[in-house]
Design a protein around this motif. Sequence first.
Motif, PDB file in Angstrom:
ATOM      1  N   GLY A  13       3.705  -0.793  -0.790  1.00 18.70           N
ATOM      2  CA  GLY A  13       3.691   0.626  -1.110  1.00 18.70           C
ATOM      3  C   GLY A  13       3.454   1.473   0.131  1.00 18.70           C
ATOM      4  O   GLY A  13       4.078   1.265   1.176  1.00 18.70           O
ATOM      5  N   SER A  14       2.528   2.417   0.016  1.00 15.36           N
ATOM      6  CA  SER A  14       2.276   3.389   1.085  1.00 15.36           C
ATOM      7  C   SER A  14       1.202   2.953   2.068  1.00 15.36           C
ATOM      8  O   SER A  14       0.900   3.684   3.007  1.00 15.36           O
ATOM      9  N   TRP A  50       6.560   3.361  -5.574  1.00 13.38           N
ATOM     10  CA  TRP A  50       6.574   2.013  -5.007  1.00 13.38           C
ATOM     11  C   TRP A  50       5.178   1.411  -4.924  1.00 13.38           C
ATOM     12  O   TRP A  50       5.027   0.209  -4.697  1.00 13.38           O
ATOM     13  N   ASN A  51       4.151   2.227  -5.139  1.00 13.67           N
ATOM     14  CA  ASN A  51       2.784   1.691  -5.144  1.00 13.67           C
ATOM     15  C   ASN A  51       2.535   0.757  -6.326  1.00 13.67           C
ATOM     16  O   ASN A  51       1.509   0.070  -6.364  1.00 13.67           O
ATOM     17  N   ALA A  79       1.982  -2.398  -4.917  1.00 11.07           N
ATOM     18  CA  ALA A  79       0.929  -2.500  -3.911  1.00 11.07           C
ATOM     19  C   ALA A  79      -0.227  -3.361  -4.412  1.00 11.07           C
ATOM     20  O   ALA A  79      -0.384  -3.604  -5.606  1.00 11.07           O
TER      21      ALA A  79
END
Length: 387
Positions: A168-169, A254-255, A258
């Motif tokens: 993710g981020s 997109w996390n 994560a």
Amino acid sequence: MLNSSEPGSFRDALSRKAIARGFDCLGVADPGAIGEAANYFRAFLDSGAHGDMDWLAAHAERRTDPRVLWPAVRSIIMLGVNYGPDEDPLAILQQRTRGAISVYAQGDDYHDLIKKRLKSLARWLVASAGGDVKVFVDTAAVMEKPLAQAAGLGWQGKHTNLVSREFGSWLFLGAIFTTLDLPRDAADTDHCGSCRACLDICPTAAFPAPYKLDARRCISYLTIESKGPIPRELRGAIGNRIYGCDDCLAVCPWNKFAQAGRETKLAARENLRAPALAELARLGDSAFRALFARSPVKRIGRDRFVRNVLIAIGNSGDSVLAEEAERLLTDDSALVRGAAVWALSQLLPRDKFAARAAAAISGEPDASVREEWSCYVVRAFAGTTKP
């Protein structure tokens, strides 16, 4: 010595050594792979969107081409360390009497940790395959995010930060420049699609367009890099964010892939997850340095930090916290006194604020603080003290 001419075996060994040293991902990029990102960076500087970060423009030619920084470089090894949080970074924003510190700054300073790991891996690289090396972790004229995309670690999203399909981020980046000619990884491609979540959530509208950032409106810039008073028109939108901002990172879809970081030194300290604004407002210089020892927060100094805390106090809606702002009207720092004036203008009834101002303006030695008082006295008599 390993034979670097055998790409598969050498690359596997390099990856194993990197993982053993605490890195979570690795890729190799060509030094000339920055490409179109160089033009975006020049446009960013030309527009003045970097604000007071003059160091960005000082060596622009080095940033846009690593071969200018070090002509001998033939390969760039990009590495990532996952620092994924173990709780929702946006939840703290609802606790208005507590301060929100960016996820990356709630633990130890990543620069120190990652640089040691880079040096260790670089020593192994030289011992195993020869060549010369240089290591960088956000402390030199290196455009880590475009290089990370070229190395296949992720892509620069519409918020200009790196996004990874696996993490993710939440990746800290480091680089090893080497004179070895190593096999390149395939660059990652953009997977943002039509999503605008990171752009739409920004409290201060810091993104004039997808993939473009105006740092002058970014809360991370305002609370960390900016040395003077925070612009009045942006103070209300800062909320209780007292060091950095995670909104555009945390909202990224997109996390969902994560995972929480595995490095304990980067994990959040309990006393920095949701510190009380009243306690932070009472920090003197020595107490500030003690609280933020080994933390990246320490580098902005006590005065800038308390400035941020006072902005959060003004946004808290809690009239009890007006006492903390009142006390700081006599602080040694004009930056702090000015922020205290604003906080009081948000928390006190108009008549009380106007009366307090009348007693304070004549005795205030700093012109900028007197102007702060006068600005909000005028607003108070006009029937509002906002923003």
